[in-house]
Design a protein around this motif. Sequence first.
Motif, PDB file in Angstrom:
ATOM      1  N   ASP A   6      -5.305  13.989 -39.823  1.00  0.00           N
ATOM      2  CA  ASP A   6      -6.007  13.089 -38.912  1.00  0.00           C
ATOM      3  C   ASP A   6      -7.515  13.110 -39.144  1.00  0.00           C
ATOM      4  OD1 ASP A   6      -3.619  12.388 -37.746  1.00  0.00           O
ATOM      5  OD2 ASP A   6      -3.838  13.782 -36.072  1.00  0.00           O
ATOM      6  N   TYR A  12     -10.046   7.934 -40.063  1.00  0.00           N
ATOM      7  CA  TYR A  12     -11.174   8.798 -39.689  1.00  0.00           C
ATOM      8  C   TYR A  12     -12.403   8.485 -40.530  1.00  0.00           C
ATOM      9  CZ  TYR A  12     -14.144  12.810 -39.000  1.00  0.00           C
ATOM     10  OH  TYR A  12     -15.225  13.603 -38.733  1.00  0.00           O
ATOM     11  N   ARG A  15     -14.006   5.216 -39.325  1.00  0.00           N
ATOM     12  CA  ARG A  15     -14.651   5.350 -38.011  1.00  0.00           C
ATOM     13  C   ARG A  15     -15.870   6.264 -38.071  1.00  0.00           C
ATOM     14  NH1 ARG A  15      -9.019   4.712 -36.107  1.00  0.00           N
ATOM     15  NH2 ARG A  15      -8.988   2.594 -35.282  1.00  0.00           N
ATOM     16  N   THR A  61      -9.896  10.225 -34.074  1.00  0.00           N
ATOM     17  CA  THR A  61     -10.293   8.936 -34.624  1.00  0.00           C
ATOM     18  C   THR A  61     -10.672   7.896 -33.581  1.00  0.00           C
ATOM     19  OG1 THR A  61      -7.986   8.212 -34.753  1.00  0.00           O
ATOM     20  CG2 THR A  61      -8.915   9.259 -36.716  1.00  0.00           C
TER      21      THR A  61
END
Length: 95
Positions: A6, A12, A15, A61
């Motif tokens: 993640d 990720y 973002r 995220t």
Amino acid sequence: MTRRRDLTGDAYRKRRALAIANSGGICCLCGEPMRLDLPGTHPLGPTAEHLIPVARGGHPTDPRNLSASHQRCNSARQDRLLSEMRMAERPSRTW
């Protein structure tokens, strides 16, 4: 529990880049300018700061949980909530 994937996946990375771009080049922790030309591994380089640390249940995220900070400030904060940091523990505004 957050999987390591993640924090390294495409969502990720995208973002994180967006959080840094939207920061105006200002660290959310110390309020000083970041050196956007430096890599995130450099103490004055930009990193993605989880407002609620992933270790404390923050989503890795979620764009609302990401902001930009110096690598040095991010490391100094560790996994504490902002409310848990006393003024004396906050990263210095002068480098």
